[in-house]
Design an enzyme around this catalytic site. Sequence first.
Site, PDB file in Angstrom:
ATOM      1  N   CYS A 162     -13.762  13.707  16.654  1.00 39.58           N
ATOM      2  CA  CYS A 162     -13.993  13.521  15.179  1.00 39.58           C
ATOM      3  C   CYS A 162     -12.981  14.346  14.510  1.00 39.58           C
ATOM      4  O   CYS A 162     -12.216  13.967  13.362  1.00 39.58           O
ATOM      5  CB  CYS A 162     -15.297  14.266  14.820  1.00 39.58           C
ATOM      6  SG  CYS A 162     -16.637  13.367  15.666  1.00 39.58           S
ATOM      7  N   ASP A 163     -12.475  15.383  14.873  1.00 40.68           N
ATOM      8  CA  ASP A 163     -11.774  16.604  14.000  1.00 40.68           C
ATOM      9  C   ASP A 163     -10.465  16.687  14.814  1.00 40.68           C
ATOM     10  O   ASP A 163      -9.584  17.579  14.263  1.00 40.68           O
ATOM     11  CB  ASP A 163     -12.481  17.786  14.039  1.00 40.68           C
ATOM     12  CG  ASP A 163     -13.932  17.506  13.235  1.00 40.68           C
ATOM     13  OD1 ASP A 163     -14.008  16.807  12.302  1.00 40.68           O
ATOM     14  OD2 ASP A 163     -14.639  18.477  13.699  1.00 40.68           O
ATOM     15  N   CYS A 223     -16.985  18.337  17.925  1.00 34.56           N
ATOM     16  CA  CYS A 223     -16.651  17.113  18.163  1.00 34.56           C
ATOM     17  C   CYS A 223     -15.148  16.823  18.009  1.00 34.56           C
ATOM     18  O   CYS A 223     -14.525  16.870  17.115  1.00 34.56           O
ATOM     19  CB  CYS A 223     -17.386  16.121  17.116  1.00 34.56           C
ATOM     20  SG  CYS A 223     -16.862  14.331  17.366  1.00 34.56           S
TER      21      CYS A 223
END
Length: 304
Positions: A133-134, A130
């Site tokens: 997300c990261d 992701c």
Amino acid sequence: MYDMIIIGAGPAGMSAAIYGLRAGRSVLLLEQKSYGGQIVNTPEIENYPGLPAISGADFAENLMSQVKKLGGEVLFEKAQKLHHEDGLWTVVAGKTSYQAKTVILATGLKKRTLNLENEKRLTGAGVSYCATCDGMFFRNRNVAVIGGGNTALEDAVFLSNYCAKVSIIHRRESFRGEHKLEQILRKKENVEWHLSCVPMEILGEKTVTGLRIKNTATGEETVLDVSGIFIAVGQVPENENFRGLVQLDSAGYVQAAEDCLTSAEGLFTAGDCRTKAVRQLTTATADGAVAALAASAYIEENDQ
């Protein structure tokens, strides 16, 4: 006793809940993780009719708000078992069993892995599925994106705004993803292309330190100096718990046409977990509406 139990609170499941509730049905929405599905990881949705620019997180939040305002019941438990007896469906979630006249499977997809050595061990330590997300953890660092679909190209666009260099690894010379996304990436100076290449080994002890790739045309192997590897090589439907209850195709998708009817009586499906040619946000929400209305019609017919 519910009229409908919907398994999965992604766009398809939440849309089904909205249509079921508006049809006057009692609805239980089951979700094992957080609501919204994979769309929450999209920073900006630009192709949903009438909403030219909205984040995936905001879109999911709006759907859930509608569900709750209409009186929908939402439970964050994994649906572990499902069986049909005497015209009713029983869903086991956690330590509790719930009964319903109909069930809608809207389980969505999970990320496909590469099955490389060190992949699982270094997930969360440089390996990610992701980018939104990261990605911010890799600001001003070198990263690799593996894949050739929309998700991979979207990830690369997102990461190119923060990372020093983004290396795109794809096993073919052409991409399945939208041409517009590829055009955006072609104009970026910090994007490097490794086409007709496959990942061979993820390097690193405690964290990712590199990625070894192989050119399938020449056989040449190269080690990329990256600290982050973002994997976007497809998805797997979350239907294994229901194998034997409903017909699945060879890839594990629920066999159902545009009417969202399955092979089992009173069991419907919606969204990316079913067999379909196009898996987009619009088709997921449309499926939710179709499945809920079909379930409502089934209830009406069988209650007479």
